[in-house]
Design a protein around this motif. Sequence first.
Motif, PDB file in Angstrom:
ATOM      1  N   ALA A  12       0.815  -1.216   0.000  1.00 46.30           N
ATOM      2  CA  ALA A  12       0.000   0.000   0.000  1.00 46.30           C
ATOM      3  C   ALA A  12       0.846   1.263   0.000  1.00 46.30           C
ATOM      4  O   ALA A  12       0.396   2.323  -0.432  1.00 46.30           O
ATOM      5  N   THR A  13       2.096   1.181   0.480  1.00 40.63           N
ATOM      6  CA  THR A  13       2.922   2.406   0.618  1.00 40.63           C
ATOM      7  C   THR A  13       4.072   2.453  -0.377  1.00 40.63           C
ATOM      8  O   THR A  13       4.646   3.518  -0.600  1.00 40.63           O
ATOM      9  N   HIS A  14       4.470   1.325  -0.955  1.00 36.22           N
ATOM     10  CA  HIS A  14       5.618   1.338  -1.864  1.00 36.22           C
ATOM     11  C   HIS A  14       5.584   0.122  -2.782  1.00 36.22           C
ATOM     12  O   HIS A  14       4.826  -0.831  -2.549  1.00 36.22           O
ATOM     13  N   THR A  15       6.433   0.173  -3.785  1.00 41.99           N
ATOM     14  CA  THR A  15       6.607  -0.956  -4.710  1.00 41.99           C
ATOM     15  C   THR A  15       8.092  -1.281  -4.778  1.00 41.99           C
ATOM     16  O   THR A  15       8.904  -0.412  -5.126  1.00 41.99           O
ATOM     17  N   ASP A  16       8.452  -2.521  -4.420  1.00 46.98           N
ATOM     18  CA  ASP A  16       9.842  -2.966  -4.504  1.00 46.98           C
ATOM     19  C   ASP A  16      10.086  -3.541  -5.886  1.00 46.98           C
ATOM     20  O   ASP A  16       9.318  -4.383  -6.372  1.00 46.98           O
ATOM     21  N   VAL A  17      11.168  -3.085  -6.529  1.00 45.73           N
ATOM     22  CA  VAL A  17      11.502  -3.502  -7.890  1.00 45.73           C
ATOM     23  C   VAL A  17      12.896  -4.099  -7.884  1.00 45.73           C
ATOM     24  O   VAL A  17      13.848  -3.461  -7.400  1.00 45.73           O
ATOM     25  N   LEU A  18      13.038  -5.307  -8.404  1.00 45.74           N
ATOM     26  CA  LEU A  18      14.344  -5.968  -8.521  1.00 45.74           C
ATOM     27  C   LEU A  18      14.850  -5.756  -9.945  1.00 45.74           C
ATOM     28  O   LEU A  18      14.235  -6.198 -10.902  1.00 45.74           O
ATOM     29  N   LYS A  19      15.980  -5.036 -10.039  1.00 42.46           N
ATOM     30  CA  LYS A  19      16.527  -4.718 -11.367  1.00 42.46           C
ATOM     31  C   LYS A  19      18.037  -4.920 -11.336  1.00 42.46           C
ATOM     32  O   LYS A  19      18.735  -4.279 -10.529  1.00 42.46           O
ATOM     33  N   ASP A  20      18.531  -5.805 -12.184  1.00 46.80           N
ATOM     34  CA  ASP A  20      19.974  -6.081 -12.292  1.00 46.80           C
ATOM     35  C   ASP A  20      20.606  -6.453 -10.960  1.00 46.80           C
ATOM     36  O   ASP A  20      21.763  -6.100 -10.686  1.00 46.80           O
ATOM     37  N   GLY A  21      19.837  -7.119 -10.095  1.00 49.52           N
ATOM     38  CA  GLY A  21      20.375  -7.530  -8.806  1.00 49.52           C
ATOM     39  C   GLY A  21      20.240  -6.487  -7.715  1.00 49.52           C
ATOM     40  O   GLY A  21      20.574  -6.742  -6.556  1.00 49.52           O
ATOM     41  N   PHE A  22      19.779  -5.263  -8.042  1.00 56.72           N
ATOM     42  CA  PHE A  22      19.566  -4.209  -7.045  1.00 56.72           C
ATOM     43  C   PHE A  22      18.065  -4.073  -6.789  1.00 56.72           C
ATOM     44  O   PHE A  22      17.252  -4.266  -7.698  1.00 56.72           O
ATOM     45  N   VAL A  23      17.709  -3.723  -5.555  1.00 55.97           N
ATOM     46  CA  VAL A  23      16.300  -3.564  -5.205  1.00 55.97           C
ATOM     47  C   VAL A  23      16.018  -2.086  -4.962  1.00 55.97           C
ATOM     48  O   VAL A  23      16.671  -1.445  -4.110  1.00 55.97           O
ATOM     49  N   PHE A  24      15.063  -1.533  -5.695  1.00 50.35           N
ATOM     50  CA  PHE A  24      14.644  -0.142  -5.529  1.00 50.35           C
ATOM     51  C   PHE A  24      13.242  -0.125  -4.946  1.00 50.35           C
ATOM     52  O   PHE A  24      12.383  -0.911  -5.352  1.00 50.35           O
ATOM     53  N   ARG A  25      13.017   0.762  -3.999  1.00 55.37           N
ATOM     54  CA  ARG A  25      11.698   0.914  -3.364  1.00 55.37           C
ATOM     55  C   ARG A  25      11.057   2.200  -3.882  1.00 55.37           C
ATOM     56  O   ARG A  25      11.466   3.309  -3.495  1.00 55.37           O
ATOM     57  N   ILE A  26      10.082   2.054  -4.782  1.00 55.48           N
ATOM     58  CA  ILE A  26       9.448   3.219  -5.404  1.00 55.48           C
ATOM     59  C   ILE A  26       8.255   3.657  -4.566  1.00 55.48           C
ATOM     60  O   ILE A  26       7.359   2.854  -4.272  1.00 55.48           O
ATOM     61  N   ARG A  27       8.262   4.921  -4.180  1.00 57.49           N
ATOM     62  CA  ARG A  27       7.139   5.495  -3.429  1.00 57.49           C
ATOM     63  C   ARG A  27       6.447   6.528  -4.293  1.00 57.49           C
ATOM     64  O   ARG A  27       7.067   7.503  -4.738  1.00 57.49           O
ATOM     65  N   VAL A  28       5.169   6.323  -4.540  1.00 56.92           N
ATOM     66  CA  VAL A  28       4.390   7.291  -5.304  1.00 56.92           C
ATOM     67  C   VAL A  28       4.068   8.478  -4.398  1.00 56.92           C
ATOM     68  O   VAL A  28       3.695   8.293  -3.229  1.00 56.92           O
ATOM     69  N   ALA A  29       4.224   9.695  -4.908  1.00 52.76           N
ATOM     70  CA  ALA A  29       3.968  10.896  -4.102  1.00 52.76           C
ATOM     71  C   ALA A  29       3.050  11.840  -4.864  1.00 52.76           C
ATOM     72  O   ALA A  29       3.119  11.946  -6.104  1.00 52.76           O
TER      73      ALA A  29
END
Length: 1111
Positions: free
Chosen positions: A746-763
């Motif tokens: 509900a608060t973020h989307t975790d994305v796995l890309k090239d072995g790195f994990v990014f936590r995208i927060r919509v604002a």
Amino acid sequence: MLDIDDFTLASSPPWPQVMEPALEGTGKEGKKESSKKHTVAGSPGEGLWQPVKLSWAELYKEPTNEELNRLRETESLFHSSLLRLQVEELLKEVRLSEKKKERIDAFLREVNQRIMRVPSTPETELTDQVWLPAGVQVPLHQVPYAVKGRFRFLPPARVTVVGSYLLGTCIRPDINVDVALTMPREILQDKDGLNQRYFRKRALYLAHLAHHLAQDPLFSSVRFSYTNGCHLKPSLLLRPHGKDERLVTVRLHPCPPPDFFRPCRLLPSKNNVRSAWYRGQSPPGSGSPEPPTPHYNTWVLQDTALESHVQLLSTVLGSTLGLKDGVALLKVWLRQRELDKGLGGFSGFLVSMLVAFLVSTRKIHTTMSGYQVLRSILQFLATTDLTVNGISLCLSSDPSLVQHEARLSMVLLDSKADDGFQLLLMTPKPMIRAFDHVLHLHPLSRLQAACHRLKLWPELQDHGGDYVSATLGPLTTLLEQGLGSRLHLLAHSRPPVSEWDISQDPPKHRDSGTLTLGLLLRPEGLTSVLELGPEADQPEAADFRRFWGSRSELRRFQDGAIREAVVWEAASMAQKRLIPHQVVTHLLALHADIPDTCVHYMGGLLEALIQGLKETSSTGEEALAAVVRCYDDLSRQLWGLEGLPLTVSAVQGAHPVLRYTEVFPPAPVKPAYSFYEHLRERASLLPRPDKPCPAYVEPMTVVCHLEGSGQWPQDAEAIRRVRAAFQLRLAELLTQQHGLRCRATATHTDVLKDGFVFRIRVAYQREPQILKETRSPEGMISLRDTPASLRLERDTRQLPLLTSALHGLQQQHPAFSGVARLAKRWVRAQLLGEGLTDESLDLVAAALFLHPEPFTPPSSPQVGFLRFLFLVSTFDWKNNPLIINLNNELTVEEQVEIRSGFLATRLQLPVMVIFTPQDRKSSVWTQDGPSPQILQRLVVLAAEALPVLEKQLMDPRGPGDIRTVFRPPLDMYDVLIRLSPRHIPRHRQAVDSPAASFCRGLLSEPGSSSLMPVLGYDPPQLYLAQLREAFGDLALFFYDQHGGEVIGVLWKPSSFQPQPFKASNTKGRMVVSQVGELMMVPNVEAILEDFAILGEGLVQAVEARSERWTV
């Protein structure tokens, strides 16, 4: 630190007339004023500056004539009243009091009487020294020993006080009085200027004096020393006996009668040391001219010009207090920068003569204040290249370093900064903190071989066998040519030769300490691996090959040119920063026969503390750049997403990795599935309890702003639900359009890309505004900051802006990343990481680059870290905000306004205040910490670590264990909780990295995983959170998140006060009866047992230090 004063000044008046009238502003009145000042400073308010309260009559009474005159003077002679007060206070501190002058005068009269009573000796040959008593040695290296001439001792024809004491410009704390002893003409012969004869007689004269004065009870010590480091000119140091031992040092300087030597024989182009005498052979080539001896001639001339110098200076300075104040301020300025030390130092005598020169050329007027004289001299030094446009003074110092410091000081004065006085005159600049890289040449005996290799016989003759001084010029020229565009400034430092007892031989050249060279580097040319030479057919190509030796090779370039070139081996940024080390060692070995074992290079020793697990040559810049490239790619994919109801208006990073300040950058993750349980329905992994804790993976926060639209709801809860829908849609589209593994919440989307994990927060940009809205019973809407609105604004607006600004700073100053990471590594190693946020430490590191005064911005992590420790330990956090002018957005007026607002609201602000252009009032990054106690602890630890580390780096025998200052002191803690390394995922990041640790379930072969790894799983941190929740009211908990094996526990003193019994307040306490009443006190044994139970499997032992607490 000795005040190397005007040793070549002489006094024309007889002895009783040497005293100047006392300077004003000292004595009893000065003491009363200072005591009043201290009373005000100790007033209530916990050390905060308090405004002085005046009555109405005092506030509006008319100014007196004296006050009006003072205001006019302040306006014309100083740029602020505060600066005038600061300068006056400093001058009071460094001036000599009237009482001390009287005691020094009495001692000088006694010295005069003792000298005149020393008996004569019969005349002998200079080489016949059997008449010297057994307890004294000649304070001079007599090489070669054979020399013509005769010597006898006669009492001096005249004893005169010379130098700054007579002129009223000497400064505390070390008072030196120079006394010139004019040797009678009968002692000297016409050709004494040749072949060191004069210097031999001078040394014998001092030796005889020393023997007789040492037997006198008036003196507590009689010792030899070199005058300004010149080994041909020893002086005799006398100190009084009893309580005045530290009051004054009298330095005796024998000199010839003023007109004894003909000046034309002492011109810089003349020779006065014959090769046949010095080398035992004639110079090569019959009839070839003798090499000139300019240094030798200058040292003789200095002794002959004493009377003319003192007459000039006493005429110029006379009774003009402003000029004297200016000389005193310049001496303080030189001392803080260590420019007045040793052979070649910019001595107090040179300063005085420079003032006299500028008075004679009308660039300084006698009515100027001390501050204006200081400005005028610095302006002259900053704009005049004395190596090209010399003046009629012989400057033996390093003019390039003095010019560099003068330019920095003028920029500081012109900026009219509030703390200009503090930075200019009160901040020390030791070499290790002022230069990016420092190298020590040790042992100095290797420079003898360098003399032979560089064919420096003429220089050796000139310097009287001092091979260190003889090689210094050629070596620095060699290194300046080799370092080329990498180098901004090369400076040297030789420690002053210490005093020695009169019964000892003078120190040998090799015993005079270490030759230290400081390199101030240019960041733009520093990391180039290529030295480009001339084309192969050019005549300069042969010189290039001769200079670089075997490192030079022919190369064909893309434009078709075939050129000579030197290529240095450096794969990583850390190795490129140390290319100067390769250049220096190669050139010294090739041209001066100095092996690399004698070159102790201090440039990258601290960088091992921020190296990754398997990196021995890199400090992580490449790994950080790889993450940023992956983020840029993800950002482009977000911008180009199709199918979102609203378009993306901005994508901004909000994590330390994306501003290059994460201590240990993340590596691409490919988990070994044997370490996890596989949750197929969620495509996720779960750690297995029978395996060691898996590797720590931290998601990197990215803020994704969506465009504004009238369709957005105006209710906070509705906005949260819409955002949650966007998070889900974002995950779907990234998976469909780009094949990325995503997990939405509900608060973020975790994305796995090239072995790195990014936590995208919509604002949504208006959400903080909506959270501020409060509705009154009457239906009126008002805006008021709430904790939720402030937190959201910080996370979605201020943090991305800060990350962007610091990312830009890293592009401008490549050393910023290393400095910030070293600073954070040290703070966390001291177990203080919880009290100071990432952002606050990043901003303190940024201050070293944006506001480096009085230094230049650091070009290496090592010097930046030393300045970080100095800033933290000396900054007045209680009475000043640290203003970080990111992107130079704040004007001077705005900074003044910020300081005024700070003083008005100081009590509402946190203890550590850091302002930026986006945060001018609230210090948002320090709102949650540190507490006053944590900040005080940090300041104390930094103050203790700095001298230890600087001493290690300035030790020519090697720095020893450089990790010493990073190890935390554990003796202050009441309880130590020791953890099992099996469940510490970042165990290998510890200060003392373990030789072996547990496998953390990562596959080494490349390739990305199809499953989302376990995120943010760090058992020690989860355990800490439980401890703070359960026992936070009883104790403080400290831990190093980078592989720490110990949690330190400090009991809160207030928690051990007995409290009245309450059924709701029994957690961690037991009931005791005191004076018939039931009271609650902490049940320490049960609490310690709870520590172990809460951390079962993670906690190895709970170590209670019972002597540190009582119930």
